[in-house]
Design an enzyme around this catalytic site. Sequence first.
Site, PDB file in Angstrom:
ATOM      1  N   SER A  68       0.801  -1.233   0.000  1.00  0.00           N
ATOM      2  CA  SER A  68       0.000   0.000   0.000  1.00  0.00           C
ATOM      3  C   SER A  68       0.830   1.279   0.000  1.00  0.00           C
ATOM      4  O   SER A  68       0.271   2.359  -0.205  1.00  0.00           O
ATOM      5  CB  SER A  68      -0.934   0.020   1.209  1.00  0.00           C
ATOM      6  OG  SER A  68      -2.023  -0.829   0.978  1.00  0.00           O
ATOM      7  N   LYS A  71       0.595   3.462  -2.941  1.00  0.00           N
ATOM      8  CA  LYS A  71      -0.532   4.393  -3.111  1.00  0.00           C
ATOM      9  C   LYS A  71      -0.089   5.852  -2.980  1.00  0.00           C
ATOM     10  O   LYS A  71      -0.715   6.748  -3.528  1.00  0.00           O
ATOM     11  CB  LYS A  71      -1.618   4.075  -2.072  1.00  0.00           C
ATOM     12  CG  LYS A  71      -2.238   2.672  -2.235  1.00  0.00           C
ATOM     13  CD  LYS A  71      -3.073   2.292  -1.015  1.00  0.00           C
ATOM     14  CE  LYS A  71      -3.685   0.895  -1.136  1.00  0.00           C
ATOM     15  NZ  LYS A  71      -4.388   0.478   0.101  1.00  0.00           N
ATOM     16  N   TYR A 195      -2.926  -2.153 -10.577  1.00  0.00           N
ATOM     17  CA  TYR A 195      -2.908  -1.982  -9.110  1.00  0.00           C
ATOM     18  C   TYR A 195      -2.075  -3.084  -8.430  1.00  0.00           C
ATOM     19  O   TYR A 195      -1.224  -2.798  -7.584  1.00  0.00           O
ATOM     20  CB  TYR A 195      -4.351  -1.962  -8.591  1.00  0.00           C
ATOM     21  CG  TYR A 195      -4.454  -1.968  -7.092  1.00  0.00           C
ATOM     22  CD1 TYR A 195      -4.225  -0.808  -6.355  1.00  0.00           C
ATOM     23  CD2 TYR A 195      -4.749  -3.147  -6.401  1.00  0.00           C
ATOM     24  CE1 TYR A 195      -4.295  -0.818  -4.957  1.00  0.00           C
ATOM     25  CE2 TYR A 195      -4.822  -3.176  -5.013  1.00  0.00           C
ATOM     26  CZ  TYR A 195      -4.596  -2.008  -4.302  1.00  0.00           C
ATOM     27  OH  TYR A 195      -4.650  -2.024  -2.933  1.00  0.00           O
ATOM     28  N   TYR A 247      -4.895   3.775   8.154  1.00  0.00           N
ATOM     29  CA  TYR A 247      -6.287   3.325   8.224  1.00  0.00           C
ATOM     30  C   TYR A 247      -6.886   3.647   9.594  1.00  0.00           C
ATOM     31  O   TYR A 247      -6.685   4.738  10.101  1.00  0.00           O
ATOM     32  CB  TYR A 247      -6.395   1.821   7.859  1.00  0.00           C
ATOM     33  CG  TYR A 247      -5.570   1.498   6.647  1.00  0.00           C
ATOM     34  CD1 TYR A 247      -5.941   1.983   5.403  1.00  0.00           C
ATOM     35  CD2 TYR A 247      -4.377   0.785   6.735  1.00  0.00           C
ATOM     36  CE1 TYR A 247      -5.174   1.744   4.271  1.00  0.00           C
ATOM     37  CE2 TYR A 247      -3.605   0.536   5.616  1.00  0.00           C
ATOM     38  CZ  TYR A 247      -4.006   1.013   4.390  1.00  0.00           C
ATOM     39  OH  TYR A 247      -3.245   0.792   3.294  1.00  0.00           O
ATOM     40  N   VAL A 265       0.979  -3.909   3.785  1.00  0.00           N
ATOM     41  CA  VAL A 265       0.803  -5.212   4.458  1.00  0.00           C
ATOM     42  C   VAL A 265       2.027  -6.109   4.400  1.00  0.00           C
ATOM     43  O   VAL A 265       2.045  -7.172   5.014  1.00  0.00           O
ATOM     44  CB  VAL A 265      -0.406  -6.051   3.945  1.00  0.00           C
ATOM     45  CG1 VAL A 265      -1.706  -5.544   4.488  1.00  0.00           C
ATOM     46  CG2 VAL A 265      -0.427  -6.180   2.459  1.00  0.00           C
TER      47      VAL A 265
END
Length: 312
Positions: A68, A71, A195, A247, A265
């Site tokens: 992630s 991103k 992605y 998050y 992750v």
Amino acid sequence: MTQNLKKLQTVLDDAIHLAHQSEERGKVAQYIPELAKADPQKAGIAITLDNGETIGAGDWQQPNTIQSISKVFTLALCLGTLGDNLWARVGREPSGSAFDSILQLEHENGIPRNPFVNAGAIVVTDAILATYQPKEALGEIVRFVQGLAGDDQIFIDGKVARSEEETGHRNRALAHYLASCGNLHNPVEHTLGVYYNQCALTMDCAQLSRAGRFLAFAGTLGPNRQQMVSMKRARRIAAIMLTCGHYDGSGDFAYRVGLPAKSGVSGMILAAVPGIASIAVWSPGLDRNGNSYIGTKMLEYVTNQMDWTVFS
Ligand code: DON
């Protein structure tokens, strides 16, 4: 080595020592089979300073997929081409829910809360595809990250990307839901293909801390001040990292570490100390929000020792 650098090296060595002493290590991600093989005993940390020097400790030279954290790079790239138009398709608020939550997307009519939850990042990648074919888009993402890191050896681990693709039911569900709301403009498999591959960008902590310099140094690469991302944009991306980068653990992370940061992750975290340094850590065991358990502990230790927070 100067006195300051020696002190910093000692702090990094101590952070690794602490990491190895911890019995609690979190749980390695299971839903991507290739990531489930990681050893939770591993721990690495690297710091790149404003003079361009990178130092590290532990397993800081072991490559991993950044997941992630990619991103952050796609958001920077996307804002560079699309500008503020992106914000019609994705919000900028903390989600208060899991990174792969489907529930929230339905409640909010297919507009993801922010660009760092999976649904939001899928929209960002989809927006990049407005100007590129999937293969070109991927090439553009890799070149952008290589340029930021000043390292053309950075590559995509195809095995990890395929492993995620085979088991990526959640992301497929999110992408189809986005499509049903008119918020996905390309075929689901095209957008997800890019992605999964961007998530499989592979770097060690040293490379990642270098790639993240633009966040700490107002969009520049440090010593030569080459402007890679506009100053305003770098500052705004850092703001979203602070509020949404972990998050539903973003509040606790801000409390303990106090820096804009983004987790993945695989157990990596990228953090920016404005004007001072860019930090990357890695340890594969995760907390319940999917953020590196030991990685957060190491960052907490280093920022406390150095008094490096945006709140100091
Ligand atoms: O899409 C996924 O689920 C992964 N490729 C990335 C998720 C992730 O890294 C969440 N962060 N901690």
